[in-house]
Design a protein around this motif. Structure first.
Motif, PDB file in Angstrom:
ATOM      1  N   GLY A  90       0.662  -1.163   0.052  1.00  0.00           N
ATOM      2  CA  GLY A  90      -0.072  -0.240  -0.110  1.00  0.00           C
ATOM      3  C   GLY A  90       0.720   1.378  -0.003  1.00  0.00           C
ATOM      4  O   GLY A  90       0.180   2.420   0.385  1.00  0.00           O
ATOM      5  N   THR A  92       4.426   3.323  -1.640  1.00  0.00           N
ATOM      6  CA  THR A  92       5.616   3.374  -2.695  1.00  0.00           C
ATOM      7  C   THR A  92       6.920   2.610  -1.830  1.00  0.00           C
ATOM      8  O   THR A  92       6.990   3.078  -0.737  1.00  0.00           O
ATOM      9  CB  THR A  92       6.004   4.870  -2.777  1.00  0.00           C
ATOM     10  OG1 THR A  92       4.961   5.581  -3.390  1.00  0.00           O
ATOM     11  CG2 THR A  92       7.424   4.995  -3.743  1.00  0.00           C
ATOM     12  N   LEU A 134       1.209   0.795 -10.331  1.00  0.00           N
ATOM     13  CA  LEU A 134       1.828   1.410 -11.371  1.00  0.00           C
ATOM     14  C   LEU A 134       2.849   0.375 -11.873  1.00  0.00           C
ATOM     15  O   LEU A 134       3.831   0.532 -11.356  1.00  0.00           O
ATOM     16  CB  LEU A 134       2.535   2.759 -11.408  1.00  0.00           C
ATOM     17  CG  LEU A 134       1.401   4.074 -11.166  1.00  0.00           C
ATOM     18  CD1 LEU A 134       2.228   5.295 -11.055  1.00  0.00           C
ATOM     19  CD2 LEU A 134       0.625   4.192 -12.550  1.00  0.00           C
TER      20      LEU A 134
ATOM     21  N   ASN B  28       0.412  -1.104  14.727  1.00  0.00           N
ATOM     22  CA  ASN B  28       0.455  -0.195  13.675  1.00  0.00           C
ATOM     23  C   ASN B  28      -0.347   1.106  13.524  1.00  0.00           C
ATOM     24  O   ASN B  28      -0.295   2.036  13.157  1.00  0.00           O
ATOM     25  CB  ASN B  28       0.362  -1.192  12.405  1.00  0.00           C
ATOM     26  CG  ASN B  28       1.429  -1.924  12.077  1.00  0.00           C
ATOM     27  OD1 ASN B  28       1.503  -2.901  12.791  1.00  0.00           O
ATOM     28  ND2 ASN B  28       2.238  -1.607  11.200  1.00  0.00           N
ATOM     29  N   GLY B 104      -6.615   4.849  -0.293  1.00  0.00           N
ATOM     30  CA  GLY B 104      -5.736   4.563   0.930  1.00  0.00           C
ATOM     31  C   GLY B 104      -4.550   4.291   0.687  1.00  0.00           C
ATOM     32  O   GLY B 104      -3.709   4.445   1.715  1.00  0.00           O
ATOM     33  N   ARG B 105      -4.174   4.044  -0.451  1.00  0.00           N
ATOM     34  CA  ARG B 105      -2.544   4.025  -0.620  1.00  0.00           C
ATOM     35  C   ARG B 105      -1.696   5.104  -0.578  1.00  0.00           C
ATOM     36  O   ARG B 105      -2.363   6.276  -1.032  1.00  0.00           O
ATOM     37  CB  ARG B 105      -2.250   3.144  -1.895  1.00  0.00           C
ATOM     38  CG  ARG B 105      -2.878   1.983  -1.843  1.00  0.00           C
ATOM     39  CD  ARG B 105      -2.771   1.383  -3.471  1.00  0.00           C
ATOM     40  NE  ARG B 105      -3.092  -0.035  -3.624  1.00  0.00           N
ATOM     41  CZ  ARG B 105      -4.375  -0.477  -3.884  1.00  0.00           C
ATOM     42  NH1 ARG B 105      -5.276   0.329  -3.929  1.00  0.00           N
ATOM     43  NH2 ARG B 105      -4.617  -1.574  -3.919  1.00  0.00           N
ATOM     44  N   ASP B 106      -0.406   5.163  -0.028  1.00  0.00           N
ATOM     45  CA  ASP B 106       0.448   6.226  -0.032  1.00  0.00           C
ATOM     46  C   ASP B 106       1.282   6.387  -0.982  1.00  0.00           C
ATOM     47  O   ASP B 106       2.045   5.508  -1.252  1.00  0.00           O
ATOM     48  CB  ASP B 106       1.165   6.153   1.491  1.00  0.00           C
ATOM     49  CG  ASP B 106       0.062   6.475   2.643  1.00  0.00           C
ATOM     50  OD1 ASP B 106      -0.794   7.244   2.287  1.00  0.00           O
ATOM     51  OD2 ASP B 106       0.475   5.864   3.887  1.00  0.00           O
ATOM     52  N   TYR B 107       1.529   7.643  -1.846  1.00  0.00           N
ATOM     53  CA  TYR B 107       2.369   7.615  -3.065  1.00  0.00           C
ATOM     54  C   TYR B 107       3.413   8.473  -2.333  1.00  0.00           C
ATOM     55  O   TYR B 107       3.013   9.735  -1.987  1.00  0.00           O
ATOM     56  CB  TYR B 107       1.572   8.028  -4.156  1.00  0.00           C
ATOM     57  CG  TYR B 107       0.749   7.078  -4.610  1.00  0.00           C
ATOM     58  CD1 TYR B 107      -0.464   6.988  -4.080  1.00  0.00           C
ATOM     59  CD2 TYR B 107       1.104   6.301  -5.863  1.00  0.00           C
ATOM     60  CE1 TYR B 107      -1.365   5.770  -4.752  1.00  0.00           C
ATOM     61  CE2 TYR B 107       0.638   5.216  -6.296  1.00  0.00           C
ATOM     62  CZ  TYR B 107      -0.648   5.011  -5.565  1.00  0.00           C
ATOM     63  OH  TYR B 107      -1.579   4.137  -5.988  1.00  0.00           O
ATOM     64  N   ALA B 108       4.802   8.290  -2.388  1.00  0.00           N
ATOM     65  CA  ALA B 108       5.643   9.166  -2.149  1.00  0.00           C
ATOM     66  C   ALA B 108       6.010  10.033  -2.981  1.00  0.00           C
ATOM     67  O   ALA B 108       5.640   9.842  -4.212  1.00  0.00           O
ATOM     68  CB  ALA B 108       7.051   8.314  -1.691  1.00  0.00           C
ATOM     69  N   LEU B 109       6.672  11.204  -2.862  1.00  0.00           N
ATOM     70  CA  LEU B 109       7.415  12.053  -3.852  1.00  0.00           C
ATOM     71  C   LEU B 109       7.889  11.239  -5.029  1.00  0.00           C
ATOM     72  O   LEU B 109       8.759  10.428  -4.451  1.00  0.00           O
ATOM     73  CB  LEU B 109       8.179  13.036  -3.188  1.00  0.00           C
ATOM     74  CG  LEU B 109       7.764  14.194  -2.325  1.00  0.00           C
ATOM     75  CD1 LEU B 109       8.931  15.200  -1.994  1.00  0.00           C
ATOM     76  CD2 LEU B 109       6.701  15.201  -3.282  1.00  0.00           C
ATOM     77  N   GLU B 138       3.664  10.637  -8.892  1.00  0.00           N
ATOM     78  CA  GLU B 138       3.310   9.969 -10.198  1.00  0.00           C
ATOM     79  C   GLU B 138       2.175   8.872  -9.351  1.00  0.00           C
ATOM     80  O   GLU B 138       2.394   8.037  -8.604  1.00  0.00           O
ATOM     81  CB  GLU B 138       4.528   9.253 -10.358  1.00  0.00           C
ATOM     82  CG  GLU B 138       4.304   8.481 -11.952  1.00  0.00           C
ATOM     83  CD  GLU B 138       5.657   7.874 -12.165  1.00  0.00           C
ATOM     84  OE1 GLU B 138       6.988   8.140 -11.328  1.00  0.00           O
ATOM     85  OE2 GLU B 138       5.820   7.031 -12.959  1.00  0.00           O
ATOM     86  N   LEU B 139       0.967   9.007 -10.034  1.00  0.00           N
ATOM     87  CA  LEU B 139      -0.135   8.215  -9.621  1.00  0.00           C
ATOM     88  C   LEU B 139      -1.168   7.626 -10.539  1.00  0.00           C
ATOM     89  O   LEU B 139      -1.148   8.205 -11.759  1.00  0.00           O
ATOM     90  CB  LEU B 139      -1.041   9.182  -8.576  1.00  0.00           C
ATOM     91  CG  LEU B 139      -0.491  10.255  -7.621  1.00  0.00           C
ATOM     92  CD1 LEU B 139      -1.508  11.256  -7.403  1.00  0.00           C
ATOM     93  CD2 LEU B 139      -0.173   9.486  -6.549  1.00  0.00           C
ATOM     94  N   PRO B 140      -1.805   6.468 -10.222  1.00  0.00           N
ATOM     95  CA  PRO B 140      -2.939   6.212 -11.122  1.00  0.00           C
ATOM     96  C   PRO B 140      -3.809   7.438 -11.090  1.00  0.00           C
ATOM     97  O   PRO B 140      -4.234   7.754 -10.096  1.00  0.00           O
ATOM     98  CB  PRO B 140      -3.471   5.017 -10.657  1.00  0.00           C
ATOM     99  CG  PRO B 140      -2.449   4.437  -9.832  1.00  0.00           C
ATOM    100  CD  PRO B 140      -1.619   5.729  -9.124  1.00  0.00           C
ATOM    101  N   ASP B 142      -7.035   7.486 -11.144  1.00  0.00           N
ATOM    102  CA  ASP B 142      -8.206   7.491 -10.074  1.00  0.00           C
ATOM    103  C   ASP B 142      -7.788   7.549  -8.768  1.00  0.00           C
ATOM    104  O   ASP B 142      -8.706   7.372  -7.685  1.00  0.00           O
ATOM    105  CB  ASP B 142      -8.839   6.075 -10.126  1.00  0.00           C
ATOM    106  CG  ASP B 142      -8.318   4.748 -10.049  1.00  0.00           C
ATOM    107  OD1 ASP B 142      -6.820   5.155  -9.833  1.00  0.00           O
ATOM    108  OD2 ASP B 142      -8.465   3.757 -10.521  1.00  0.00           O
TER     109      ASP B 142
END
Lengths: 191, 182
Positions: A90, A92, A134, B28, B104-109, B138-140, B142
């Motif tokens: 979930g 990166t 991705l 967690n 709910g997913r986390d995308y880093a820089l 950088e993301l999908p 949706d």
């Protein structure tokens, strides 16, 4: 003690004894199954190019293996594995092959080669991170040993086990690595 | 002879333990930053900085110059270029950002955009000086609508504050190429 009392006590004991023996047998049988499971080494399944494998953090789909000329004069030839990589977590991830890193292991003549470079095809630069959902095309690059003669090679993929609640703190942890799949292949371009 | 009262005590005790086990939060979910959620355009106040989410652009490709080389990055998803206005309140510091997507997913820089001019990853914020920076994710596609930007103090924000900033109105169309200039 009368005869009637003795019979009832014996019957009582028999019932309890039978139950105890049954429970003990079940426990021992369960234990034996576990020992047997751990004792017999499980051979990971053989896969073919194009088949996806779950490695815990990522799903890898090896596409092709090829032999490429050296990068520079005087350097050894290179083996290139083209693959598709999809992040299954979930977040990166920067350590796509687990921690400590366990990238696919390439064995030639029974000896594993040192860890490969992981190149993001889109940029032609080392893969720094992989975002969830991705998928990216990557190339794993191994330097062949100088005395190596092109022929069939074996690839082993390792899966790291995830535990949602560990026994110490109840926190999620990545634990042991286990071989998840094996692939025997002759690199394209080999004479 | 076991009295019914004793059986009842054991059963009630067992039930209480079961309820406690089921409802006790796990590690967690306990070891987390202290979150504050902010509506569009609001300035968030964290322990050691304040920040505002001022603008957002969507792009299919980004172009920038790094170490004397012109680079163009493309993606299967979309680049979200977020503009931030921030100032430190205690001491000079850097600010970390992630995008919490709609799922709910986390995308880093994006590290593929590391070293861009005015990039958040290389910016230091000074106390009393409001500064601007941009964060590239950088993301999908949706994951954008319904997502939020999370700004934190440093690399590890556990038990520190985290600002969850709702995005400003997003453009309907993504631009084919965005050039990031100093």
């Amino acid at each position: 003690m009368t005869g009637k009392q003795r019979t009832s006590l014996l019957q009582h004991l028999k019932g309890r004894l039978a139950a105890s023996v049954g429970v003990m047998a079940a426990i021992l049988f369960g234990l034996w199954l576990k020992v047997e499971d751990a004792r017999v080494p499980k051979d990971p399944p053989q896969i073919a190019p194009g088949q996806p494998i779950d490695l815990g953090w990522v799903e890898i789909t090896p596409l092709s293996l090829s032999l490429a000329p050296p990068e520079r004069e005087g350097k050894p030839k290179r083996l290139l594995l083209q693959a598709r990589l999809l992040n299954l977590t979930g977040d990166t991830e920067s350590s796509v092959f687990g921690f400590p890193p366990h990238p696919p292991e390439l064995t030639v003549g029974g000896a594993p080669l040192p860890e490969p470079d992981i190149i993001l095809d889109r940029d032609g630069e080392p893969l720094a991170q992989l975002h969830p959902r991705l998928a990216e095309r990557i190339t794993l690059v191994w330097q062949t040993p100088p005395d190596w003669r092109p022929g069939p090679v074996s690839l082993t993929f390792h899966r790291q086990t995830f535990k949602l609640r560990d026994n110490l703190y109840g926190k999620s942890s990545w634990l042991l690595f286990q071989p998840a799949a094996r692939m025997s292949i002759t690199p394209a371009g080999a004479p | 002879m076991i009295r019914p009262a004793n059986i009842a005590i054991v059963l009630v005790g067992g039930a209480l333990l079961g309820v406690m086990m089921q409802t006790a939060p796990d590690y967690n979910s306990v070891v987390q930053p202290f979150r504050s959620h902010l509506a569009t355009g609001e300035t968030g106040e964290a322990r050691s900085f304040r920040a505002r989410f001022t603008g957002a652009r969507l792009a299919e490709r980004i172009a920038f110059r790094r170490f004397g080389r012109d680079l163009v990055r493309d993606t299967d998803g979309v680049f979200l270029i977020a503009e931030i206005e921030a100032e430190a309140t205690v001491a000079s510091q850097q600010i970390g950002a992630t995008w919490r997507g709609a799922s709910g997913r986390d995308y880093a820089l994006s590290r593929r955009a590391q070293g861009i001019p005015t990039g958040l990853d290389s910016r230091w914020f000074q106390p009393g000086l409001t500064d601007r920076a941009i964060a590239v994710f950088e993301l999908p596609e949706d994951e954008i609508a319904g997502g939020e930007m999370v700004l934190t103090n440093s690399f590890n924000a556990v038990f520190d504050s985290a600002l969850h900033l709702a995005p400003p109105p997003l453009p309907a169309d993504k631009l084919p190429l965005v050039r990031i200039d100093p």
